[in-house]
Motif scaffolding. Structure first.
Motif, short mmCIF file in Angstrom:
data_model
loop_
_atom_site.label_atom_id
_atom_site.label_comp_id
_atom_site.label_asym_id
_atom_site.label_seq_id
_atom_site.Cartn_x
_atom_site.Cartn_y
_atom_site.Cartn_z
N UNK A 58 -3.70 2.83 -13.26
CA UNK A 58 -3.88 3.74 -12.13
C UNK A 58 -5.34 4.10 -11.97
N UNK A 59 -6.00 4.29 -13.11
CA UNK A 59 -7.41 4.63 -13.02
C UNK A 59 -8.14 3.49 -12.31
N UNK A 114 -6.70 1.42 -10.20
CA UNK A 114 -6.25 1.42 -8.81
C UNK A 114 -7.01 2.47 -8.01
N UNK A 115 -7.11 3.67 -8.57
CA UNK A 115 -7.73 4.75 -7.80
C UNK A 115 -9.24 4.61 -7.73
N UNK A 116 -9.81 3.76 -8.57
CA UNK A 116 -11.24 3.63 -8.42
C UNK A 116 -11.64 2.32 -7.75
N UNK A 117 -10.68 1.45 -7.57
CA UNK A 117 -11.06 0.14 -7.03
C UNK A 117 -10.34 -0.25 -5.75
N UNK A 118 -9.26 0.43 -5.44
CA UNK A 118 -8.53 -0.03 -4.25
C UNK A 118 -9.29 0.31 -3.00
N UNK A 119 -8.99 -0.38 -1.94
CA UNK A 119 -9.68 -0.07 -0.69
C UNK A 119 -8.66 0.27 0.38
N UNK A 149 1.81 8.13 -5.17
CA UNK A 149 0.78 8.85 -5.92
C UNK A 149 0.50 10.22 -5.33
N UNK A 150 0.80 10.41 -4.06
CA UNK A 150 0.53 11.70 -3.44
C UNK A 150 1.67 12.69 -3.62
N UNK A 151 2.76 12.24 -4.26
CA UNK A 151 3.86 13.15 -4.50
C UNK A 151 3.60 13.96 -5.78
N UNK A 195 0.80 -1.23 0.00
CA UNK A 195 0.00 0.00 0.00
C UNK A 195 0.83 1.27 0.00
N UNK A 221 4.32 9.56 -11.42
CA UNK A 221 4.49 8.32 -10.67
C UNK A 221 5.31 7.30 -11.45
N UNK A 271 0.43 4.48 -2.40
CA UNK A 271 -0.29 5.69 -2.03
C UNK A 271 0.65 6.88 -1.84
N UNK A 272 1.77 6.62 -1.16
CA UNK A 272 2.72 7.72 -0.94
C UNK A 272 3.26 8.24 -2.27
#
Lengths: 324, 271, 280
Positions: free
Chosen positions: B263-264, B266-271, B109-111, B103, B115, B106-107
């Protein structure tokens, strides 16, 4: 920070176990929609510290991820620091930070200082500015030579402080903290808490924090959001949460002589009976009348009315997963 | 724009600076890598020599019409690419799975930084550098022995085609690594890719027709080693060179598009 | 921990068989969960097929069989490399990685407390993984023969009967060699890197990339002083129905096992002593 009707529904694949199930799933997909978050709305003013509460699986992390832009909402919208999170524009990303107590971004084999330098470059800070900020944060967090020791040799508390430094180096205006004190001992928890208060005062940053430790919430957050079953259940002052969670009060009686349990049924719910010491739960609306009757009708030596402690209420909620 | 370039360059310097600092702790590893390189190269040369007639004393055309020094050029290119993948590709791309599993993606993607750039350039390992050097030496030395003239044009063309084969290899690997967004254990798939790429040790004409087609059209092994080797030998044809660049550009764009697509997800399906 | 060979063999044997059955059954169930990965693993052993491509093209094109010193026909060559592929599939060993992972994750200490030499656990895991591989290997072999019908031939029952123990013994040698390296984990946390070094002579001398018949006589003699040619080449030749010195090869394999087995046991005991002295 504004959330308007924020919702997230996951499509969960219905897959039977085993190779056959996999093949069948591949040929003919069947999905179920599982709502994780439904219609969550709130507004947080700049500079506020807000606690985000809820039992496991209530939708805290999902909401946090929508607010940080890591996942797209399936309904509603969010605005954080003037941006729409899931567009993940550079301005947004430099305005926020996310700290996750159970995940770390520091490079394991190297001193935290190296990770900090990487972050400084990523966020486009020049060397002198980076140094100034590192010194400032190190002072606030009471970190010194730990910054030059490999991360793997740091204690959990030191590591968390270094994580906070890495997350705050770019001076974000909005902080998302997901269980920042997870696994820390009581002292380290208190220090992290104090730091967050200081940081909020110094920079006027907005803070949204989830924690399993009630002490974090009571010490830091005048306002709490309580989420349950994916829905926002409460938004307001922590002190008033108890009224919502517990619409009854606790009455403690000291009697002249012991009485049988049936005696108390007309007044309220009997919680405990220990000889002449009795505890009753009485709904708030009937409290005055019930107390008057108790005093009149029973041989009461002493009577005390109190709120059940908030920790206990929320603890009960977390344990049972149901709202009283 | 200009400041953005500077920021990326500075970030890259920091990335690699920290990576090197982290690895100097393991001198033993470096020694083992060196030994492994020497052993692998010796073994590969030995196997190659088997095709050049130990009895008939160097019959000219052992492998698909390539002479002994010419075939060594191919092996040189292969060694060079292997060095590049130990230095840059493997250390970075094998980590993507871990990022997804733990996980920590996440870090990333937030930079406020691309990515794919972060994941592909985050670290560097000096262990493959000797292999790069030896590969280069073998490639050029064997080329000279084969009688090529290494003038500026040839060298420039070689450099461009090597870059293009590196990019193809990178893009292929990154494509596979990207699938870890859906399937957590892609490590095994990477092993399959690596095993198949071992075919690049020999010129593409050394294979029967069926495999030749496979290694050109499906898995572009031909572009990885044979085409740059032809360039060293001064006999690469224009269409092949252009095709190599085209394949590189195509795979690169594909890897980028696929990452965005993943990524799309990941960002719409990850929990 | 410190069990010597027992005096009363029968109950001990029954206990051993029961443990073996339970271990194998649970490990097989576990491996079945990972069959997708194991299929990919099987596929990553394509090297013999690639080498077959190069060798067969060289055979028809360049120097011809005589020039290459192979003495094999196209069909025999194809069967040899298929045999090498199969031998490799059932002698793949990964005990170093499993052992290192277990010791890093702290699973080793509980294993050491049990009255069962922990290496047996890994043996069972390997055998279970091979059983999981079996269907994939059969499919790949069938596809191979479909693609190269000229090479089709099944080994004679006698040869098959010989090939099976040969593969098991090859697996035992490989397992013992790698266990020795795994045991070094007790001393150095990066012992795993040594496996890379062991793999190099294995790769080039085992017959995985070239039949040993193609080697110059000097190199071949040296190769046969190592255990490597017996780990792939010998079982592959048995499976392919090629001429091969059977008795002496089996004797050599038995010799290697007789050498490696006590060595591994000794190293293990020293390793555990060190482990307990260091306090985990």
């Amino acid at each position: 920070m504004v959330a308007r009707g924020l919702g997230k529904t996951y499509r969960v694949a219905d897959k039977q176990p085993g190779l056959g199930g996999t093949l069948r799933h591949f040929l003919r997909r069947r999905h179920r929609d599982v709502p994780a978050v439904t219609d969550v709305s709130f507004t947080i003013q700049p500079g506020e510290i807000v606690g985000f509460l809820g039992p496991n699986g209530a939708g805290k992390t999902t909401t946090l991820k929508m607010l940080t832009g890591l996942i797209h909402p399936t309904a509603g919208s969010a605005t954080v620091a003037g941006y729409t999170p899931h567009r993940r524009q550079r301005g947004f990303l430099t305005a926020i930070t996310l700290v996750m107590g159970q995940k770390q971004q520091l490079i394991w084999d190297l001193p935290p200082l190296d990770s900090l330098r990487v972050n400084a470059a990523v966020y486009g800070l020049d060397d002198s500015e980076a140094k100034r900020r590192i010194d400032e944060l190190a002072e606030m967090l009471e970190l010194g030579e730990e910054l030059t020791r490999p991360v793997r040799k740091l204690s959990l508390g030191q590591r968390m402080k270094a994580e906070l430094m890495a997350a705050l180096l770019h001076r974000p205006a909005v902080l998302f903290l997901d269980e920042p004190s997870l696994g820390l001992d009581v002292n380290a928890q208190a220090r992290v808490r104090q730091f967050l208060v200081d940081y909020n005062r110094r920079t006027g940053a907005t803070v949204l924090l989830t924690s399993h430790y009630m002490a974090d919430i009571t010490a830091l957050c005048p306002r709490v959001l309580l989420i349950h079953g994916g829905r926002l259940f409460y938004d307001g002052r922590l002190a008033r949460l108890s009224e919502r969670l517990a619409p009854w009060r606790q009455v403690r009686l000291e009697l002249a002589q012991p009485l049988p349990a049936e005696t108390f049924h007309p007044y309220g719910e009997l919680e405990s009976l220990d000889g002449a010491a009795v505890r009753l739960l009485i709904p708030r609306q009937q409290l005055t009348e019930a107390v008057a009757r108790l005093l009149n009708e029973l041989p009461v030596l002493d009577l005390e009315v109190s709120d059940p402690p908030i920790e206990e209420l929320i603890g009960r909620l977390f344990r049972k997963g149901v709202v009283a | 724009m200009a400041s953005d370039w500077r920021r990326y360059a500075r970030t890259l310097r920091r990335f690699w600076g920290t990576a090197l600092a982290g690895q100097l702790e393991y001198q033993l590893n470096l020694l083992i890598e060196l030994l492994a390189m020497v052993g692998n190269l010796a073994g590969s040369l030995f196997v190659l020599s088997l095709f050049y007639g130990n009895s008939s004393g160097g019959a000219g055309t052992g492998l698909g019409g390539w002479s002994w020094p010419e075939a060594m050029v191919v092996l040189g290119v292969y060694t060079l690419l292997d060095g590049v993948s130990s230095t840059l590709l493997r250390p970075n791309l094998s980590r993507i799975v871990t990022h997804v599993q733990e996980g920590t993606l996440d870090f990333v993607l937030l930079k406020p930084i691309d990515s794919q750039f972060w994941l592909s350039a985050r670290t560097v390992s000096p262990a493959g550098l000797p292999e790069i050097a030896v590969g280069l030496a073998l490639m050029l030395g064997a080329g000279l022995k084969a009688g090529t003239r290494l003038d500026a044009t040839t060298l420039a063309l070689v450099a461009v085609l090597l870059l293009s084969s590196t990019l193809i290899l990178y893009a292929l690997w990154f494509l596979l690594a990207t699938t870890s967004i859906w399937f957590v254990k892609t490590w095994n798939a990477t092993e399959v890719l690596r095993a198949a790429l071992a075919a690049g040790r020999y010129p593409i004409t050394a294979y029967p027709a069926g495999l030749r087609t496979l290694f050109t059209l499906v898995l572009p092994v031909a572009f990885l080693t044979t085409v740059p080797a032809e360039a060293v030998l001064g006999r690469v044809s224009g269409p092949w060179a252009l095709a190599s660049l085209g394949v590189a550009a195509g795979f690169l764009l594909l890897s980028r598009a696929f990452w965005r697509f993943a990524l799309r997800f990941y960002t719409s399906a990850s929990s | 921990m410190n069990r010597r060979w027992p005096r009363a063999l029968a109950p001990e044997l029954a206990r051993g068989l029961r443990i073996a059955r339970v271990l194998l059954v649970t490990q097989y169930a576990y491996m079945l969960e990972y069959r997708a990965e194991i299929a990919l693993w099987a596929l990553s052993g394509v090297l013999p097929f690639i080498m077959l491509g190069v060798w067969s093209a060289a055979l028809t094109g360049g120097g011809g069989a005589a020039g290459l010193g192979l003495g094999l026909s196209q069909a025999e060559l194809a069967r040899y490399f298929l045999g090498a592929f199969i031998a490799r599939q059932f002698t793949v060993v990964w005990v170093v990685w499993a052992f290192e992972e277990d010791s890093v994750a702290g699973r080793l200490s509980p294993y050491l407390l049990q009255p069962l030499q922990p290496l047996w656990r890994y043996v069972a895991a390997h055998l279970a993984e091979q059983a999981t591989r079996l269907p994939f290997v059969v499919v790949i072999a069938a596809l191979f023969f479909l693609q190269q019908p000229a090479a089709f031939a099944l080994p004679s029952p006698a040869r098959l009967l010989l090939a099976l123990p040969a593969i098991w013994m090859a697996f035992a040698i490989h397992f013992l060699l790698q266990s020795l390296i795994a045991i070094l984990c007790f001393w150095s946390e990066r012992a795993q890197a040594l496996e890379r070094l062991l793999f190099i002579p294995y790769l080039f001398l085992s017959g995985l990339v070239a039949p040993l018949a193609a080697f110059p006589p000097g190199v071949r003699q040296v190769a046969f002083l190592t255990p490597f040619p017996y780990m792939i080449g010998f079982p592959a030749q048995l499976l392919a129905g090629l001429e091969v010195p059977i008795a002496s090869s089996f004797a050599a394999m038995a010799g290697w096992i007789a050498l490696l087995l006590p060595l591994t046991a000794l190293a293990w005991r020293a390793g555990v002593r060190r482990y307990t002295a260091m306090g985990g």
